[in-house]
Design a protein around this motif. Structure first.
Motif, PDB file in Angstrom:
ATOM      1  N   ALA A 523      11.678   4.973 -15.037  1.00  0.00           N
ATOM      2  CA  ALA A 523      10.696   4.046 -14.467  1.00  0.00           C
ATOM      3  C   ALA A 523      10.678   4.140 -12.950  1.00  0.00           C
ATOM      4  O   ALA A 523       9.614   4.116 -12.320  1.00  0.00           O
ATOM      5  CB  ALA A 523      11.009   2.618 -14.910  1.00  0.00           C
ATOM      6  N   ALA A 524      11.855   4.277 -12.347  1.00  0.00           N
ATOM      7  CA  ALA A 524      11.927   4.383 -10.894  1.00  0.00           C
ATOM      8  C   ALA A 524      11.309   5.691 -10.413  1.00  0.00           C
ATOM      9  O   ALA A 524      10.588   5.718  -9.409  1.00  0.00           O
ATOM     10  CB  ALA A 524      13.377   4.290 -10.429  1.00  0.00           C
ATOM     11  N   ALA A 525      11.567   6.792 -11.132  1.00  0.00           N
ATOM     12  CA  ALA A 525      11.035   8.088 -10.712  1.00  0.00           C
ATOM     13  C   ALA A 525       9.512   8.077 -10.692  1.00  0.00           C
ATOM     14  O   ALA A 525       8.886   8.615  -9.772  1.00  0.00           O
ATOM     15  CB  ALA A 525      11.552   9.186 -11.650  1.00  0.00           C
ATOM     16  N   VAL A 526       8.907   7.461 -11.705  1.00  0.00           N
ATOM     17  CA  VAL A 526       7.444   7.408 -11.751  1.00  0.00           C
ATOM     18  C   VAL A 526       6.911   6.376 -10.756  1.00  0.00           C
ATOM     19  O   VAL A 526       5.955   6.625 -10.022  1.00  0.00           O
ATOM     20  CB  VAL A 526       6.967   7.076 -13.177  1.00  0.00           C
ATOM     21  N   SER A 527       7.541   5.206 -10.705  1.00  0.00           N
ATOM     22  CA  SER A 527       7.055   4.126  -9.839  1.00  0.00           C
ATOM     23  C   SER A 527       7.144   4.498  -8.364  1.00  0.00           C
ATOM     24  O   SER A 527       6.323   4.061  -7.556  1.00  0.00           O
ATOM     25  CB  SER A 527       7.841   2.840 -10.103  1.00  0.00           C
ATOM     26  N   VAL A 528       8.141   5.306  -8.002  1.00  0.00           N
ATOM     27  CA  VAL A 528       8.289   5.699  -6.595  1.00  0.00           C
ATOM     28  C   VAL A 528       7.104   6.557  -6.153  1.00  0.00           C
ATOM     29  O   VAL A 528       6.610   6.413  -5.024  1.00  0.00           O
ATOM     30  CB  VAL A 528       9.621   6.442  -6.388  1.00  0.00           C
ATOM     31  N   VAL A 529       6.633   7.436  -7.040  1.00  0.00           N
ATOM     32  CA  VAL A 529       5.469   8.248  -6.695  1.00  0.00           C
ATOM     33  C   VAL A 529       4.237   7.358  -6.552  1.00  0.00           C
ATOM     34  O   VAL A 529       3.428   7.520  -5.623  1.00  0.00           O
ATOM     35  CB  VAL A 529       5.230   9.336  -7.758  1.00  0.00           C
ATOM     36  N   VAL A 530       4.083   6.404  -7.460  1.00  0.00           N
ATOM     37  CA  VAL A 530       2.981   5.449  -7.347  1.00  0.00           C
ATOM     38  C   VAL A 530       3.124   4.648  -6.054  1.00  0.00           C
ATOM     39  O   VAL A 530       2.142   4.405  -5.335  1.00  0.00           O
ATOM     40  CB  VAL A 530       2.945   4.512  -8.563  1.00  0.00           C
ATOM     41  N   ALA A 531       4.357   4.226  -5.738  1.00  0.00           N
ATOM     42  CA  ALA A 531       4.597   3.452  -4.518  1.00  0.00           C
ATOM     43  C   ALA A 531       4.221   4.248  -3.275  1.00  0.00           C
ATOM     44  O   ALA A 531       3.697   3.688  -2.299  1.00  0.00           O
ATOM     45  CB  ALA A 531       6.064   3.030  -4.451  1.00  0.00           C
ATOM     46  N   LEU A 532       4.477   5.555  -3.295  1.00  0.00           N
ATOM     47  CA  LEU A 532       4.103   6.393  -2.146  1.00  0.00           C
ATOM     48  C   LEU A 532       2.595   6.371  -1.940  1.00  0.00           C
ATOM     49  O   LEU A 532       2.105   6.217  -0.819  1.00  0.00           O
ATOM     50  CB  LEU A 532       4.594   7.821  -2.370  1.00  0.00           C
ATOM     51  N   GLY A 533       1.850   6.522  -3.035  1.00  0.00           N
ATOM     52  CA  GLY A 533       0.398   6.468  -2.922  1.00  0.00           C
ATOM     53  C   GLY A 533      -0.095   5.121  -2.436  1.00  0.00           C
ATOM     54  O   GLY A 533      -0.970   5.037  -1.559  1.00  0.00           O
ATOM     55  N   VAL A 534       0.465   4.042  -2.972  1.00  0.00           N
ATOM     56  CA  VAL A 534       0.051   2.697  -2.554  1.00  0.00           C
ATOM     57  C   VAL A 534       0.419   2.449  -1.101  1.00  0.00           C
ATOM     58  O   VAL A 534      -0.346   1.844  -0.339  1.00  0.00           O
ATOM     59  CB  VAL A 534       0.689   1.633  -3.464  1.00  0.00           C
ATOM     60  N   ALA A 535       1.598   2.911  -0.688  1.00  0.00           N
ATOM     61  CA  ALA A 535       2.020   2.721   0.704  1.00  0.00           C
ATOM     62  C   ALA A 535       1.058   3.423   1.659  1.00  0.00           C
ATOM     63  O   ALA A 535       0.675   2.866   2.696  1.00  0.00           O
ATOM     64  CB  ALA A 535       3.438   3.243   0.900  1.00  0.00           C
ATOM     65  N   LEU A 536       0.653   4.652   1.307  1.00  0.00           N
ATOM     66  CA  LEU A 536      -0.267   5.376   2.173  1.00  0.00           C
ATOM     67  C   LEU A 536      -1.649   4.734   2.190  1.00  0.00           C
ATOM     68  O   LEU A 536      -2.268   4.585   3.247  1.00  0.00           O
ATOM     69  CB  LEU A 536      -0.367   6.830   1.713  1.00  0.00           C
ATOM     70  N   VAL A 537      -2.143   4.328   1.013  1.00  0.00           N
ATOM     71  CA  VAL A 537      -3.466   3.700   0.955  1.00  0.00           C
ATOM     72  C   VAL A 537      -3.461   2.371   1.686  1.00  0.00           C
ATOM     73  O   VAL A 537      -4.351   2.071   2.491  1.00  0.00           O
ATOM     74  CB  VAL A 537      -3.914   3.521  -0.510  1.00  0.00           C
ATOM     75  N   SER A 538      -2.455   1.528   1.413  1.00  0.00           N
ATOM     76  CA  SER A 538      -2.395   0.227   2.082  1.00  0.00           C
ATOM     77  C   SER A 538      -2.202   0.398   3.581  1.00  0.00           C
ATOM     78  O   SER A 538      -2.795  -0.339   4.385  1.00  0.00           O
ATOM     79  CB  SER A 538      -1.262  -0.619   1.491  1.00  0.00           C
ATOM     80  N   GLY A 539      -1.381   1.376   3.980  1.00  0.00           N
ATOM     81  CA  GLY A 539      -1.199   1.632   5.405  1.00  0.00           C
ATOM     82  C   GLY A 539      -2.491   2.068   6.069  1.00  0.00           C
ATOM     83  O   GLY A 539      -2.812   1.631   7.182  1.00  0.00           O
ATOM     84  N   ALA A 540      -3.257   2.932   5.373  1.00  0.00           N
ATOM     85  CA  ALA A 540      -4.545   3.369   5.929  1.00  0.00           C
ATOM     86  C   ALA A 540      -5.520   2.199   6.031  1.00  0.00           C
ATOM     87  O   ALA A 540      -6.227   2.041   7.033  1.00  0.00           O
ATOM     88  CB  ALA A 540      -5.132   4.479   5.058  1.00  0.00           C
TER      89      ALA A 540
END
Length: 880
Positions: A523-540
């Motif tokens: 769950a962490a391995a998959v969620s971390v990749v999702v978190a990376l995308g969300v972090a970049l989108v939210s940061g943008a």
């Protein structure tokens, strides 16, 4: 083992792995899909960077790609290349086309300042810098084409006539003008510049005769196919050497003797390279740096997805690997076989991903033109970059395979006696991993605290922003690595909160939460990749919101309205404000007065402009105090004046005036300049006390509707009203303040669209990663699902369970990504633009969060349908 059998043994181990790969095409497709998308994202990012670069260069450079040579008059004044010289260049055997370039701006005849910038352009062919949109291109004397802005703002549609004013060549004083009436034949779009101005176009001969210019300061030359640049240069130089520049007012073909260096020849590629360097300076260069950072992030995300996918695939094949170990296969042999398997997947997926991205990159410009009317340049064919991406994909895939391969190849032979279903994920976080995660967290927090303790003040020039940005990126990197390391530990508390509503849904919700929580590492391995995308989108999104707020606040000070009417320091009739306000084409008409006073040795402008009277007033920010406290005896002070007086909100100061000193209390101070560069804002009563005139110094007004056409109507309404009610309208000038504001807003929108488009690719990786993980999990848990079906769980309930599990990956990643992206975006903006407001686009972030949860849930639909097709008896009889 017999040494002679080693090659065949090695081949049998590798062959068994490849046979297993082909026997399970579903696993091959799932594994290859994640790598394919990773390769697609990386090369699509390269293509996006190339599109952005080419678009920027094409917008700001003045040299078409087909130009081989450029002849330029060396003298700094009016010495030019004459018409006869241009014709001789065109007649050369190596010249396919030659175009004279000249621009000659001209005012439009009328009582007000309206200007049309004229450019020479052939209108068609490789050397043209315009594209016809409507009507026809000029082909005769007294004809011009105009760009869209001129057509809408000045109402110059095809068929209309207008009169231009050119300097009288016979008037030595340069005071008299000649009126020339021209007919508009068409509307064009310029492909050479992004500058927003009203422009007209015609062929070089017609522009030269229309403006009565003696020749061309520049000639663009295109070589015939197969003619080398050196040979073409010799031919052109021979023509230029026959002309000479006699004086500052002569042209190259007016002298028939002598050799001159009056014109220089430059390669078109050299000029284009120089223009490209100039175009990508400043903010554009920063965008490209961010794109380069994103490339590294995309590669990291791809590696995470590939590692997670291969780990699950190898875990499902533990029995087969254990059997190979039992019959004598060594761990190095198994690792090599698994690595070769990963390399083959990487080659195939990398090639398909690159080809797909190449096609998408070339479809992007026509799609952008068709869907949103945005002009983008083609990216070209980046062969070297494509090869590098394929090679890089193979390397990343092999590296991603190594860790799970080493783990899988180390399986005990006794594992062959067990089923794959008994090989559950490890729940406990190893002490070394926990210690590494804590160390990374401390490093990220320490760097962030260091930055927060030394943030720059507004206007501070000696702050090293480049270093601070590097530290911010380092801190964010440590934070993300900490998230990767401590992910299994963080999954449980986040899942406890996020899974609470799902547990209330009944059996399917509880099964989904337990299914995700039962394998925290996965769950962490998959969620971390999702978190990376969300972090970049939210940061943008946060960065764009902050930049938009900063642009709006800057515009509220520099361009608080669409138009500004002034009389060159003279007073305006008080009735003019009422006349403007009565026009249906205008709104928010506001008059203001100014008065100059001296404090020490510095002259300060005091104004009674009321920011609340304009829509942009809500964007005016304060450094101290509040604008609501502005009233009689209270003033708003700009930062420079506040520093000069040494005051802040609540302090008092004295301003000298013709009627004596006036004592004021500071209601608020501004972080920068005041509206329209005013140093002090007071109420009208206080300006009266200082002896100001009753008449307005200037008038601000907005167009009643949005768009260039409405702005053009508002501009004409201002001019019509002035002509009707002002005795000497030539004393008044109408400034279009909105033009510069529109350029800044377009820049922000372009930057935002580019950033969001790039980070959205990371979200694509995340969604594919969820799909791959859910698909492989469905295969791995075949026995579990069969048991649930045998116990009475219906196909629909099982489908909902798997879909909810996939959605939970998005929820977990969304929570972790927002917690990472928003604070670092704020910190970065606070460093880069000190006075930018820290905005939180809550609605957009909510849409991203819910949208990503929905996307990841949809990613589980296909695996869910596949799982429900397995009958209970078939599933219970499965060994894998």
């Amino acid at each position: 083992m017999n040494p002679s059998l080693k090659p065949s043994w090695r081949a049998s181990v590798l062959g068994s792995q490849l046979a297993e790969l082909l026997r399970r095409p579903g696993r091959l497709v799932t594994t290859g899909l994640s790598v394919l998308v990773a390769a697609f994202v990386v090369f699509a990012t390269v293509m996006a960077q190339q599109i952005a670069t080419n678009t920027t260069v094409d917008r700001f450079r003045g040299t078409p790609e087909a130009v081989s040579l450029i002849a330029t008059a060396d003298d700094e004044s009016s010495a030019t290349i004459g018409e006869a010289t241009l014709e001789r260049i065109r007649a050369l055997p190596g010249v396919a086309e030659a175009v004279g370039r000249v621009d000659a701006g001209a005012p439009i005849d009328g009582p007000f300042e309206r200007y049309l910038q004229l450019y020479a352009d052939p209108g068609t062919g490789p050397l043209s810098q315009v594209e016809l949109v409507k009507g026809s291109y000029p082909d005769g004397a007294g004809q011009i084409a105009v760009n869209r802005q001129a057509a809408e703002e000045l109402q110059l549609a095809p068929g209309t006539r207008t009169t231009l004013l050119f300097p009288d060549p016979d008037d030595e004083d340069g005071v008299k003008t000649v009126k020339v009436t021209v007919t508009v034949t068409g509307v064009v779009r310029s492909t050479a510049t992004a500058v927003q101005q009203t422009s007209g176009y015609a062929t070089d001969t017609h522009i030269a005769r229309l403006a009565e210019v003696p020749g061309y300061p520049r000639v663009d030359i295109r070589a015939r196919n197969g003619v080398p640049e050196g040979e073409l240069s010799q031919q052109v130089r021979a023509v230029l050497d026959k002309a000479s520049v006699l004086d500052k007012a002569s042209v190259l073909d007016k002298a028939s003797s002598g050799t001159s260096s009056g014109a220089s020849l430059t390669s078109g590629s050299v000029v284009r390279a120089r223009e490209a360097r100039e175009a990508v300076n400043g903010d554009v260069r920063e965008i490209f740096r961010l794109i380069a950072v994103f490339l590294a992030v995309a590669v990291g995300a791809a590696a995470l997805v590939a590692t997670s996918t291969f780990r699950i695939v190898f875990a499902q094949r533990l029995r087969q690997l254990a059997l190979l170990r039992a019959i004598g296969a060594s761990q190095p042999r198994l690792v090599t076989a698994l690595a070769v398997e990963g390399a083959l997947v990487g080659v195939v997926a990398g090639v398909i991903g690159v080809v797909t991205a190449l096609g998408a990159g070339h479809l992007a410009p026509p799609a952008a033109r068709l869907l949103v009317g945005q002009e983008l340049s083609a990216p070209g064919f980046l062969v070297l970059q494509a090869v590098l991406v394929v090679v890089g994909t193979v390397l990343v895939t092999v590296c991603a395979v190594l860790a799970p391969a080493l783990s899988a190849a180390g399986v005990s032979p006794l594992q062959a006696l067990r089923t794959a279903g008994t090989a559950t994920g490890e729940r406990r976080l190893r002490p070394a991993r926990l210690a590494a995660g804590i160390l990374l967290t401390v490093a990220a927090a320490g760097l962030a605290a260091l930055l927060l303790g030394d943030l720059p003040e507004p206007g501070q020039e000696d702050y090293d922003r480049d270093f601070a940005m590097m530290v911010t990126v380092a801190s964010a990197g440590f934070a993300f690595l900490a998230l990767v390391t401590l992910g299994p530990f963080l999954v449980r508390p986040v899942l406890a909160v996020a899974g609470w509503p799902l547990r209330r849904l009944g059996t399917t919700g509880r099964l989904a939460v337990s299914g995700v929580g039962g394998t925290p590492h996965r769950a962490a391995a998959v969620s971390v990749v999702v978190a990376l995308g969300v972090a970049l989108v939210s940061g943008a999104l946060v960065s764009v919101a902050c930049l938009s707020g900063y642009t709006e606040r800057t515009a509220a000070v520099e361009a608080p309205a669409d138009f500004r009417v002034t009389a060159g320091g003279k007073e305006l009739d008080a009735g003019l404000v009422r006349q403007f306000a009565a026009s249906p084409q205008l709104t928010h008409v506001t008059g203001y007065r100014t008065l100059l006073t001296t404090v020490g040795s510095r002259e300060i402008e005091v104004s009674d402009l009321d920011p609340d009277a304009l829509p942009t007033g809500s964007y005016v920010d304060t450094a101290t105090g509040s604008l609501d406290d502005r009233g009689p005896g209270h003033a708003v002070v700009a930062s420079g004046t506040a520093d000069l007086l040494g005051v802040r909100a609540g302090d008092t100061f004295t301003l000298p005036s013709g009627r004596g000193d006036i004592r004021l209390t500071v209601a608020a101070t501004l972080p920068g300049q005041g509206p329209l560069q005013a140093g002090v804002l007071v109420v009208p009563a206080d300006l009266d006390r200082m002896g100001a005139s009753r008449n307005a110094s200037g008038i601000l007004a907005d167009a009643a509707a949005e768009g260039l056409a409405a702005r053009g109507e508002a501009h004409r309404a201002l001019e019509t009203t002035i002509r009707a009610h002002v005795t000497d309208p030539d004393d008044l000038s109408v400034s279009v303040l909105a033009a510069g504001r529109d350029t800044d807003q377009d820049t922000i929108r372009t930057m935002g669209a580019t950033a969001l488009g790039l980070v959205a690719l990371t979200v694509l990786i995340a969604v594919v990663g969820v799909t791959a993980t859910t698909s492989l999990t469905a295969i791995e848990r075949t026995r579990e699902f069969g048991l649930l079906r045998a116990l009475g769980l219906g196909g629909g309930a099982l489908r909902r369970t798997i879909t909810l599990e996939a959605g939970l990956y998005g929820v977990l990643g969304g929570v972790l990504g927002l917690a990472l992206g928003v604070p670092y975006a704020w910190l970065l903006m606070r460093i880069v633009i000190t006075s930018a407001p820290l905005s939180l686009p809550g609605g957009q972030l909510l849409v991203v969060f819910t949208g990503l949860a929905a996307l990841t849930a949809l990613a589980g639909l296909l695996p869910a349908r596949r799982a429900t097709r397995v009958t209970p008896m078939t599933a219970l009889g499965s060994t894998e």
